[in-house]
Design a protein around this motif. Structure first.
Motif, PDB file in Angstrom:
ATOM      1  N   VAL A 151       0.956  -0.941   0.487  1.00 47.56           N
ATOM      2  CA  VAL A 151       0.176  -0.631   0.038  1.00 47.56           C
ATOM      3  C   VAL A 151       0.638   1.286  -0.151  1.00 47.56           C
ATOM      4  O   VAL A 151       0.588   2.354  -1.320  1.00 47.56           O
ATOM      5  CB  VAL A 151      -1.057   0.032   1.353  1.00 47.56           C
ATOM      6  N   GLU A 152       2.282   1.526   1.052  1.00 51.84           N
ATOM      7  CA  GLU A 152       2.891   2.567   1.431  1.00 51.84           C
ATOM      8  C   GLU A 152       3.463   2.970  -0.199  1.00 51.84           C
ATOM      9  O   GLU A 152       3.483   4.200  -0.276  1.00 51.84           O
ATOM     10  CB  GLU A 152       3.364   2.467   2.025  1.00 51.84           C
ATOM     11  N   GLY A 169      -6.027   3.062   3.349  1.00 48.45           N
ATOM     12  CA  GLY A 169      -4.845   1.444   3.200  1.00 48.45           C
ATOM     13  C   GLY A 169      -5.751   0.423   2.546  1.00 48.45           C
ATOM     14  O   GLY A 169      -7.327   0.043   2.271  1.00 48.45           O
TER      15      GLY A 169
END
Length: 222
Positions: free
Chosen positions: A20-21, A31
Motif C-alpha cells: 500500500v505504501e 489502506g
C-alpha cells in the motif's frame, strides 16, 4: 467526443499483502480495504491526468414501436421505446456510498462492503478514509425497454347510442410508463441530470423518475 463519460479507473481494493505504501493514492491515508485507482500514466501519483473515458451515454441502438390493434369496437394502441448499449453514471448510488459514518452511508449494498471476513467484493470498506471520486465503479448499463403508453378503448355502435341523441361514445383507459425492463439500479435509466442537452448526458443524480399514471376517460360526441 460528445456523450463520453470521464472518470478514474478503479483497480480493485487494497488487500492484505498489498504494498500500500508504495502504491499511488490520493490522500495517503488509504489502506487495506480502501478503493485502489489506476495510475494510468505511470508517473507514481494520482491526478486528473489519470482520468479517461469510462463509458458512453450514446446508445448503440435506439428502438421504437408504435402499433394499433382493432377488433370490432375495441382498439388497443401501444408505444414501446428503448435504447441498447448506453452507459449512465449513477450519481445517486455514489452519494449513498461514501462509506463514512452518517446519513450518506445509506445504501443497502454497503452490507457487502469489504471486511477481513469479506475480502472478495468490489465495495470498499466503510471508513472515514474513503475517497470519493468519479470512477467506473458507478458506471452502469442503462439499456432499457419501456412500455411508455398503452391505451385500450371501446367505441359503442351507433345504433346503441342513437336513441340517446349521441353521435359517438368512447370509453378508454390509458397507462403511461407502466413497465420498464432494465438492469439499471437507479430510479430511471432514461433520466439525465443535464436535461436534454447532448453535452451533459450520462449523469444521473437524484433525478425524479418518469411518472407512472393510469387514466380513465369518456369521449362524447353530440
Amino acid at each position: 467526443p460528445i456523450g463520453n463519460i470521464w472518470g478514474f479507473i478503479t483497480d480493485g481494493i487494497f488487500q492484505e499483502g498489498d504494498d500500500v505504501e508504495n502504491t499511488p493514492r490520493f490522500t495517503g491515508d488509504e489502506g487495506i480495504g480502501d478503493q485502489r485507482y489506476l495510475d494510468a500514466n505511470n508517473n507514481g501519483i494520482l491526478t486528473n491526468q489519470d482520468m479517461g473515458v469510462i463509458g458512453s451515454a450514446l446508445p448503440d441502438y435506439i428502438v421504437g414501436l408504435i402499433n394499433t390493434f382493432s377488433y370490432k369496437g375495441f382498439e388497443l394502441h401501444a408505444i414501446i421505446n428503448g435504447v441498447m448499449g448506453a452507459d449512465l453514471y449513477n450519481g445517486t448510488r455514489q452519494s449513498l456510498s461514501t462509506g463514512a459514518l452518517g446519513e450518506t452511508n445509506g445504501g443497502a449494498w454497503l452490507k457487502d462492503s469489504w471486511t477481513p471476513e469479506n475480502p472478495n467484493t468490489d465495495i470498499p470498506k466503510m471508513s472515514d478514509s474513503y475517497v470519493e471520486k468519479t470512477s467506473d465503479r458507478f458506471i452502469e448499463d442503462a439499456s432499457f425497454i419501456r412500455l411508455s403508453n398503452v391505451q385500450l378503448s371501446y367505441t359503442f355502435p351507433t345504433q346503441w347510442i342513437s336513441n340517446i341523441w349521441l353521435k359517438n361514445l368512447v370509453i378508454y383507459t390509458s397507462l403511461q410508463n407502466y413497465l420498464t425492463i432494465t438492469n439499471y439500479s437507479g430510479y430511471d435509466p432514461e433520466m439525465h441530470s443535464g436535461g436534454n442537452s447532448n453535452l451533459n448526458i450520462g449523469y444521473d443524480k437524484h433525478n425524479y423518475p418518469s411518472t407512472r399514471s393510469i387514466t380513465f376517460g369518456v369521449k362524447v360526441g353530440i
